[in-house]
Design an enzyme around this catalytic site. Structure first.
Site, PDB file in Angstrom:
ATOM      1  CG  HIS A 113      10.205 -13.917 -17.050  1.00 58.79           C
ATOM      2  ND1 HIS A 113       8.979 -13.816 -18.908  1.00 58.79           N
ATOM      3  CD2 HIS A 113       8.889 -14.290 -16.043  1.00 58.79           C
ATOM      4  CE1 HIS A 113       7.963 -14.471 -17.945  1.00 58.79           C
ATOM      5  NE2 HIS A 113       7.908 -14.571 -16.636  1.00 58.79           N
ATOM      6  CG  ASP A 121       9.652 -12.260 -21.767  1.00 55.48           C
ATOM      7  OD1 ASP A 121       8.922 -13.676 -21.485  1.00 55.48           O
ATOM      8  OD2 ASP A 121      10.201 -12.275 -20.245  1.00 55.48           O
ATOM      9  CB  THR A 165      10.098 -18.366 -20.150  1.00 55.18           C
ATOM     10  OG1 THR A 165       9.371 -17.271 -19.734  1.00 55.18           O
ATOM     11  CG2 THR A 165      10.939 -16.884 -20.610  1.00 55.18           C
ATOM     12  CD  GLN A 198      12.549 -24.880  -6.877  1.00 52.90           C
ATOM     13  OE1 GLN A 198      11.348 -24.253  -6.679  1.00 52.90           O
ATOM     14  NE2 GLN A 198      12.570 -24.970  -8.896  1.00 52.90           N
TER      15      GLN A 198
END
Length: 362
Positions: free
Chosen positions: A13, A76, A98, A270
């Site tokens: 997030h 959020d 998100t 990543q």
């Protein structure tokens, strides 16, 4: 104009909120941004019970001389109780969602208005607008089965999101046309698709020695193909700080048998790994950020969800969109049977070897 971002203090997030904030700042230099982290990691009950404390803090920090400087909050889903605070201060609130548009469709409380209870395992397959196919109850997030805890907060939070000035979603129409169409039919605030919101810069400029070894390994084997015993792999483990070597957590025989064919290491950037042209598949827990990153770089996914909305994301990717290979859709950490080696081997071969598979790298 000051915008106060209040994300859930979890890395997936936080990264999305910060990247979205950076986009706003790039578009309009009249904005300034503060990211407010409620620390330590809170429960929904904690956040609800501390609204007045957070309100006092914001007044002390942002309203010392005038009340017109702060433009609004960006919250959020899990911090929608902060809309209470914004309303009391006469500020606008915006929800930055998100996860996927399909998950957002689940979070609209029309189902609760109809049935008035939490999900149950006996519900079987569910028709959820936003998903093209019936959704098995086993892939619904676990907290939505908690009649007295998680589900109650879920209903409260999702009712509150309807007070937002607008909903901003980290997705795009070309990916989730079914979910977008369904959302347009609802009585909710205007929603805007701004995805994929990704940190495409990665972290290559400050790679640690371990990551330099990772890149050297991938480059040296870029054109060498496959060995008889299987595919080459990079396995990133969350290694605890008190672990000094891999032999403490992995069998020595495994390390010897895969020597030269696989690399096991700790943290890696990543997105940089997925961008590398030698990567042909990604075994993922199916967090939404990871899904967007893999789609951006055209890397097919092998689904291994663990918790939260990951099972629902995996279902959408495999069943609705055909963009992933199923290893598990309903695996829940600490609850499901162990995934055995032969199952893992079979699905990796399906991902990597099956030329007839519809899930291929673009």
């Amino acid at each position: 104009m000051e915008l106060i971002f209040i994300p859930l203090p979890a890395i997936g997030h936080l990264v999305s909120h910060i990247e979205f904030a950076k986009r706003l700042l790039d578009e309009d230099n009249r904005f300034s941004v503060t990211v407010l982290i409620v620390d330590p990691f809170f429960t929904p009950k904690f956040l609800l019970s501390h609204k007045s404390n957070i309100k006092d803090y914001i007044i002390d920090q942002f309203f010392p001389n005038c009340s017109g400087f702060v433009a609004g909050f960006v919250v959020d889903l899990s911090t929608t109780p902060m809309i209470y605070v914004a309303n009391e201060l006469g500020l606008l609130s915006y929800l930055f969602y998100t996860s996927s548009a399909a998950c957002l469709r689940l979070h609209v409380v029309t189902r609760h208005d109809q049935v008035g209870r939490a999900f149950r395992t006996s519900d079987g397959d569910l028709v959820i607008p936003g998903f093209a196919k019936p959704v098995p109850s086993k892939v619904i997030p676990s907290f939505l089965f908690d009649e007295t805890g998680g589900y109650v907060f879920f209903v409260e939070f999702t009712r509150r999101l309807k007070e937002a000035k607008a909903i901003i979603v980290n997705s795009f129409k070309e990916l989730e046309s079914q979910a977008v169409k369904s959302l347009l039919e609802l009585d909710i605030p205007p929603f805007y698709l701004v995805g994929p919101v990704l940190d495409l810069q990665g972290h290559s400029s400050s790679l640690c020695d371990e990551m330099q070894a990772c890149w050297a390994w991938m480059k040296s084997r870029l054109w060498k193909g496959l060995e008889q015993c299987g595919h080459r792999f990079l396995w990133s483990l969350r290694i605890q700080s008190n672990c000094t070597n891999l032999e403490q957590i992995l069998p020595e025989v495994l390390l010897k048998r895969t020597q030269g064919r696989g690399l096991v290491c700790g943290w890696v950037p990543q997105i940089d790994v997925l961008a590398h042209k030698s990567i042909g598949g990604f075994a993922s827990h199916c967090g939404w950020n990871s899904i967007l990153e893999s789609i951006w770089y055209g890397v097919p996914i092998l689904t291994w969800p663990m918790h939260s909305e990951q099972e629902l994301n995996a279902f959408e990717m495999v069943k609705d969109l055909g963009l992933a290979v199923e290893m598990r859709l309903d695996y829940k950490q600490g609850e499901s049977d162990m995934v055995m080696a032969d199952e893992i081997c079979k699905e990796i071969k399906c991902l990597m070897d099956d030329g007839d598979s519809e899930v291929q790298r673009s």
